[in-house]
Design a protein around this motif. Sequence first.
Motif, PDB file in Angstrom:
ATOM      1  N   GLN A   1     -20.883  31.619  47.938  1.00 43.33           N
ATOM      2  CA  GLN A   1     -22.217  31.398  47.046  1.00 43.33           C
ATOM      3  C   GLN A   1     -23.420  30.937  47.853  1.00 43.33           C
ATOM      4  OE1 GLN A   1     -22.454  32.388  43.952  1.00 43.33           O
ATOM      5  NE2 GLN A   1     -24.401  31.957  44.055  1.00 43.33           N
ATOM      6  N   LEU A   2     -23.141  29.991  48.539  1.00 43.32           N
ATOM      7  CA  LEU A   2     -24.078  29.453  49.726  1.00 43.32           C
ATOM      8  C   LEU A   2     -24.765  30.280  50.490  1.00 43.32           C
ATOM      9  CD1 LEU A   2     -25.284  26.654  50.326  1.00 43.32           C
ATOM     10  CD2 LEU A   2     -23.814  26.600  52.443  1.00 43.32           C
ATOM     11  N   TYR A   3     -23.872  31.327  50.998  1.00 48.55           N
ATOM     12  CA  TYR A   3     -24.550  32.328  51.743  1.00 48.55           C
ATOM     13  C   TYR A   3     -25.288  33.357  50.916  1.00 48.55           C
ATOM     14  CZ  TYR A   3     -24.664  35.576  55.669  1.00 48.55           C
ATOM     15  OH  TYR A   3     -25.003  36.367  56.699  1.00 48.55           O
ATOM     16  N   ALA A   4     -24.878  33.360  49.696  1.00 45.28           N
ATOM     17  CA  ALA A   4     -25.882  34.356  48.772  1.00 45.28           C
ATOM     18  C   ALA A   4     -27.112  33.665  48.390  1.00 45.28           C
ATOM     19  CB  ALA A   4     -24.891  34.661  47.558  1.00 45.28           C
ATOM     20  N   TRP A   5     -27.034  32.248  48.310  1.00 46.63           N
ATOM     21  CA  TRP A   5     -28.244  31.502  47.653  1.00 46.63           C
ATOM     22  C   TRP A   5     -29.295  31.540  48.858  1.00 46.63           C
ATOM     23  CZ3 TRP A   5     -25.452  27.391  44.962  1.00 46.63           C
ATOM     24  CH2 TRP A   5     -25.286  27.492  43.648  1.00 46.63           C
ATOM     25  N   LEU A   6     -28.552  31.785  50.475  1.00 44.11           N
ATOM     26  CA  LEU A   6     -29.461  31.770  51.429  1.00 44.11           C
ATOM     27  C   LEU A   6     -30.661  32.871  51.462  1.00 44.11           C
ATOM     28  CD1 LEU A   6     -27.431  30.751  54.480  1.00 44.11           C
ATOM     29  CD2 LEU A   6     -29.164  29.420  53.557  1.00 44.11           C
ATOM     30  N   GLU A   7     -30.170  33.762  50.777  1.00 46.36           N
ATOM     31  CA  GLU A   7     -31.073  35.151  50.536  1.00 46.36           C
ATOM     32  C   GLU A   7     -32.173  34.932  49.553  1.00 46.36           C
ATOM     33  OE1 GLU A   7     -30.740  38.064  52.218  1.00 46.36           O
ATOM     34  OE2 GLU A   7     -29.014  37.120  53.288  1.00 46.36           O
ATOM     35  N   VAL A   8     -32.082  33.731  48.517  1.00 48.36           N
ATOM     36  CA  VAL A   8     -32.833  33.378  47.520  1.00 48.36           C
ATOM     37  C   VAL A   8     -33.933  32.473  47.883  1.00 48.36           C
ATOM     38  CG1 VAL A   8     -32.996  32.287  45.214  1.00 48.36           C
ATOM     39  CG2 VAL A   8     -31.260  33.984  45.825  1.00 48.36           C
ATOM     40  N   ILE A   9     -33.369  31.381  48.624  1.00 49.94           N
ATOM     41  CA  ILE A   9     -34.336  30.544  48.980  1.00 49.94           C
ATOM     42  C   ILE A   9     -35.600  30.954  50.156  1.00 49.94           C
ATOM     43  CG2 ILE A   9     -32.821  28.424  48.605  1.00 49.94           C
ATOM     44  CD1 ILE A   9     -32.323  28.244  51.571  1.00 49.94           C
ATOM     45  N   PRO A  10     -36.644  30.354  49.895  1.00 49.42           N
ATOM     46  CA  PRO A  10     -37.880  30.755  50.918  1.00 49.42           C
ATOM     47  C   PRO A  10     -37.666  30.375  52.417  1.00 49.42           C
ATOM     48  CG  PRO A  10     -38.577  29.414  49.214  1.00 49.42           C
ATOM     49  CD  PRO A  10     -37.011  29.376  49.053  1.00 49.42           C
ATOM     50  N   PRO A  11     -38.352  31.271  53.086  1.00 48.91           N
ATOM     51  CA  PRO A  11     -37.958  31.111  54.791  1.00 48.91           C
ATOM     52  C   PRO A  11     -38.740  29.786  55.114  1.00 48.91           C
ATOM     53  CG  PRO A  11     -38.904  33.269  54.172  1.00 48.91           C
ATOM     54  CD  PRO A  11     -38.857  32.585  52.816  1.00 48.91           C
ATOM     55  N   GLY A  12     -37.879  29.151  56.061  1.00 49.08           N
ATOM     56  CA  GLY A  12     -38.486  27.779  56.515  1.00 49.08           C
ATOM     57  C   GLY A  12     -37.617  26.795  55.871  1.00 49.08           C
ATOM     58  N   ASP A  13     -36.760  26.857  54.677  1.00 50.40           N
ATOM     59  CA  ASP A  13     -36.148  25.946  54.090  1.00 50.40           C
ATOM     60  C   ASP A  13     -34.737  25.640  54.527  1.00 50.40           C
ATOM     61  OD1 ASP A  13     -38.472  25.793  52.347  1.00 50.40           O
ATOM     62  OD2 ASP A  13     -37.081  26.159  50.557  1.00 50.40           O
ATOM     63  N   MET A  14     -34.289  24.605  54.345  1.00 51.94           N
ATOM     64  CA  MET A  14     -33.016  24.170  54.868  1.00 51.94           C
ATOM     65  C   MET A  14     -32.023  23.814  53.929  1.00 51.94           C
ATOM     66  SD  MET A  14     -32.367  20.869  57.315  1.00 51.94           S
ATOM     67  CE  MET A  14     -32.898  19.552  56.197  1.00 51.94           C
ATOM     68  N   VAL A  15     -30.861  24.249  53.945  1.00 51.41           N
ATOM     69  CA  VAL A  15     -29.734  23.871  52.948  1.00 51.41           C
ATOM     70  C   VAL A  15     -28.831  22.944  53.851  1.00 51.41           C
ATOM     71  CG1 VAL A  15     -27.652  24.508  51.808  1.00 51.41           C
ATOM     72  CG2 VAL A  15     -29.736  25.937  51.840  1.00 51.41           C
ATOM     73  N   MET A  16     -28.521  21.734  53.085  1.00 47.03           N
ATOM     74  CA  MET A  16     -27.377  20.807  53.661  1.00 47.03           C
ATOM     75  C   MET A  16     -26.319  20.271  52.829  1.00 47.03           C
ATOM     76  SD  MET A  16     -29.832  17.468  53.756  1.00 47.03           S
ATOM     77  CE  MET A  16     -31.091  17.213  52.449  1.00 47.03           C
ATOM     78  N   PHE A  17     -25.141  20.258  53.487  1.00 52.28           N
ATOM     79  CA  PHE A  17     -24.135  19.846  52.233  1.00 52.28           C
ATOM     80  C   PHE A  17     -23.033  18.833  53.082  1.00 52.28           C
ATOM     81  CE2 PHE A  17     -20.999  22.802  54.094  1.00 52.28           C
ATOM     82  CZ  PHE A  17     -21.740  23.769  54.511  1.00 52.28           C
ATOM     83  N   TYR A  18     -22.815  17.802  52.427  1.00 47.48           N
ATOM     84  CA  TYR A  18     -21.807  16.815  52.886  1.00 47.48           C
ATOM     85  C   TYR A  18     -20.429  17.019  52.609  1.00 47.48           C
ATOM     86  CZ  TYR A  18     -26.098  14.286  53.192  1.00 47.48           C
ATOM     87  OH  TYR A  18     -27.602  14.051  53.522  1.00 47.48           O
ATOM     88  N   CYS A  19     -19.414  16.537  53.251  1.00 49.64           N
ATOM     89  CA  CYS A  19     -18.033  16.661  53.107  1.00 49.64           C
ATOM     90  C   CYS A  19     -17.653  15.281  52.550  1.00 49.64           C
ATOM     91  CB  CYS A  19     -17.439  16.919  54.478  1.00 49.64           C
ATOM     92  SG  CYS A  19     -17.845  18.318  55.297  1.00 49.64           S
ATOM     93  N   GLU A  20     -17.614  15.426  51.169  1.00 52.21           N
ATOM     94  CA  GLU A  20     -17.295  14.299  50.366  1.00 52.21           C
ATOM     95  C   GLU A  20     -15.872  14.264  49.661  1.00 52.21           C
ATOM     96  OE1 GLU A  20     -21.883  13.935  48.249  1.00 52.21           O
ATOM     97  OE2 GLU A  20     -20.679  15.567  47.488  1.00 52.21           O
TER      98      GLU A  20
END
Length: 152
Positions: free
Chosen positions: A91-110
Amino acid sequence: MVKKKKCKRIKRKKLVKTLRLKNQAIAVTRLIPWIRIGKNYAWMASLAVGKSRRQINDWLMRKTKRKRVQKLDNNLTGLGGNSGHAIALRQLYAWLEVIPPGDMVMFYCESAEAERQMVIWKKWINRHHPNLLYSIDEETKSFYIYKPHDIE
């Protein structure tokens, strides 16, 4: 008379995907625009697998005094096994297509076993998406995935 270019407005709103797993567990992946950095944003991604929607919402809102939240905090995968990790990364990889160029996605191992979760996610990214632009912070156990600007 000069014609103005039509520009497409970039919408940055919360994205949520909910799935039912085989054993009636619920998996929720969430992507939220979190911090503004210049003209771009850093997005926060999260995954929760639980037996009820209420348990997951309490965990996502960090209502830590509740027993439902403590049960999720002490568990690596929830009820769905490792399939939850695979669902979240797809799902994260699919959302990378949606977010605008130049943005960053971060996730923590919680999870309760953050080191183990980090190894699982690192192997998955290296195996399935080797051309992905990302960095890892071992100290905070977090991943940062970058979507580069398009080069014209």
